[in-house]
Design a protein around this motif. Sequence first.
Motif: not given
Lengths: 106, 359
Positions: B242, B245-247, B249, B254-255, B333-335, B337
């Motif tokens: 994880h 990646l995006k929190e 979501s 995305e996570s 792969r990165q979110a 933000h």
Amino acid sequence: MATQDSEWIFVDTVDALDEEDFMRFDHGGETYILYKVKGEMFATDGLCTHEAQHLEDGVLIGHIIECPLHQGRFDIRSGKCAGGPVCEHLNTYRVKIEGDKLFIEL
Amino acid sequence: MSPSSLPQAKILPATTAASSNVSLERQLVRNLAQRSDRPALLWLASWLTALAVSGYLLYLTTATSSTLLFLAAALLLGSILTVPSYAISHECAHGTAFRTRWLNETCLWIGSLLYFEEPYHRRYSHTRHHTYTWHVGKDSQMPFDTPMTLKGWLLEISGIALVIYETKVFARNALGKFSPQTRGFTPENTLGKLKWGARACILIYATLIILLVRGETWVWTYLLLPRLLGGPVMLLFTLLQHVELKENSPSILESTRSFTTSAIGRWLYMNMNNHIEHHLYPQVPFYALDKLRQAVENQVPPPDKGFWRTNLEVLSVVVRRSLGMGTKARGLRQAAHMVVSAAEAKKGKTSPFAHKTTL
């Protein structure tokens, strides 16, 4: 569980379920699962007692239904928990076949 | 009656395939989720064989005067001991490794003891991780600060964070003083199992320490040292699940991250490099994850490329973040933000913390 006020509700025709198969049935704001295992029919609540995930996407292993989200297990004959993380039993319901029609007692 | 007209209060918004807008035919998922003891028994036999061979290699190095050879052999045994202990513990916490329940429960205990977590806590905390994957304050398995810094990376990969956190959990649970988080994901009538499970684990660990103190050096040579050296290898695998990646979501896409790795990596990790696929359909056992990946591949992001390459990218990002530099990775792969451009970094822009751990 059946009570004095319970009634038999039409679900579907019997050929809607194959052997080792199960299906969802919604009625009166509640949701249920009907199963066919070794020629016998069973019915339980549709939502897992752990975190309310629907069992229609679960795995049927013999007479055990396993929740798809956390893999909690129930015996469909009794509704009893058969493996963590669940610890509250499922309600079970009687099922009958009349002609080619399938009914659940609610 | 349509499902949408059912009482919605009963249905929690769990992070699943449905919340990620991924769908497969129900019958296909049911087929993929079918259980058998055979694949896990074969995997178990291969694991025990690899442990015996690498243990024997370590034994051979004890007859030499080369410390380097000895440590290399201990690292090899440690990697073979520790990565699979995490993997089998995880798979058995789900109960998906074996069709036979007692095999699952036995391997859950062995794997969790080696991993260093009480087995019932492992199972229950992991349920919450699936219900609210990477949701701050809800997911019970967010072990590091996000965005990650070099300090966080060192704490995580060294195993220090894991040891501190789990030691506290062992102590609290053995005393019956459960944290609010533990009470949150454990049914009230099951807390006793966590208490006695923690006490049993402490007894086993204490026995090992007593044996070591009494001069049983095999405990150090073949168990503790390999476990310490193999820990970072295991944590490099789990870190990728994880990180960056995006929190918060609802979408697993995305996570969560999948990544490619070698046949050895897939064997050590029981195919859990297919991590997006695992979170989408956790009922699918490890030996069917490749088929599941093929079934959903047109609905999910492509996996990041390679275990080492992805880890090097992560390390590069966290070092640059800690140095106040840009954090855009080339292949990771990165979110959105998580990314600060070099120009923004020069102006002092940083990514605010979304999640802070308390060690």
